[in-house]
Design an enzyme around this catalytic site. Sequence first.
Site, PDB file in Angstrom:
ATOM      1  N   LYS A   1       0.838  -1.198   0.084  1.00 49.94           N
ATOM      2  CA  LYS A   1      -0.160  -0.016  -0.048  1.00 49.94           C
ATOM      3  C   LYS A   1       0.849   1.325  -0.137  1.00 49.94           C
ATOM      4  O   LYS A   1       2.174   1.239   0.156  1.00 49.94           O
ATOM      5  CB  LYS A   1      -1.055   0.008   1.316  1.00 49.94           C
TER       6      LYS A   1
ATOM      7  N   ARG B   1      -3.291  -9.981   5.341  1.00 46.81           N
ATOM      8  CA  ARG B   1      -3.909  -9.935   3.875  1.00 46.81           C
ATOM      9  C   ARG B   1      -3.138  -9.527   3.019  1.00 46.81           C
ATOM     10  O   ARG B   1      -2.630  -8.264   2.972  1.00 46.81           O
ATOM     11  CB  ARG B   1      -5.500  -9.356   3.961  1.00 46.81           C
TER      12      ARG B   1
END
Length: 273
Positions: free
Chosen positions: A221, A255
Amino acid sequence: MTINCKGNLIDLSKPKVMGILNVTPDSFYDGGRFSSDSIVLNQVEKMLKEGATFIDVGGQTTKPTADLITAEEELLRVIPVVESVLKNFPETLLSIDTFYAKVAEESIKSGAAIINDVSAGNIDSEMLPTVAKLQVPYIMMHMRGTPQTMQKLTTYDDLVKEVLFYFSEKISTARTLGINDIIFDPGFGFAKTTEQNFELFSKLELFQMFELPILVGVSRKSMIYKTLETTPQNALNGTTVLNTLALSKGANILRVHDVKEAVECVKLLNKFN
């Protein structure tokens, strides 16, 4: 600490890894990569062999610049993947990344095991009652607004306190409806600046107060690649660093796009417990 997936109790006291399978043309990292059945199945097989306990199927990107698609369009992307994966790998525990109750219900009917909702029921008011009816594990994430508006909603008086309060309310509502297996995700990158992401991450251990499984999704991210002045494609090392820290602060599920490296984090951290 267990969740019931299709009649099997999954013990999350030892952290597990959830592999990301984006079947979208526009995901921020792997958009368009898994566009055919054979490529999808090869990726699922790879992630399972590398040690993924769950595979998270996403039919709609939640990056800020993306256009919203309908539940019907999302179903056209997701259901064939669910059916194909379970036909070829019947024991796979599929999580469905959706904020539509209709997609949730049809996916579970097709054999999926978990619903992963970035909006915690805020986008579709039928989501929580639907999950309660389906009696499946539910991942609720913190986000303000929608993926299209969240970048404008990053003003907090006390970020950590407000996120904790958000979950206390959401968990109470879910419990009242009869949802038994709840997992929560602090929502790194959703309605939070880079600085706020790190502030929240630094206090991650506080979320153990709920005595529920914590999912952390920071894989590749912007909080990582912008800080390192690189790209999502070059953010694996940074992802591994934060995954390791997340485990040390009590994360139960990672995740990730890169299963092998995350599983290695879990194996090494387990040696200290």
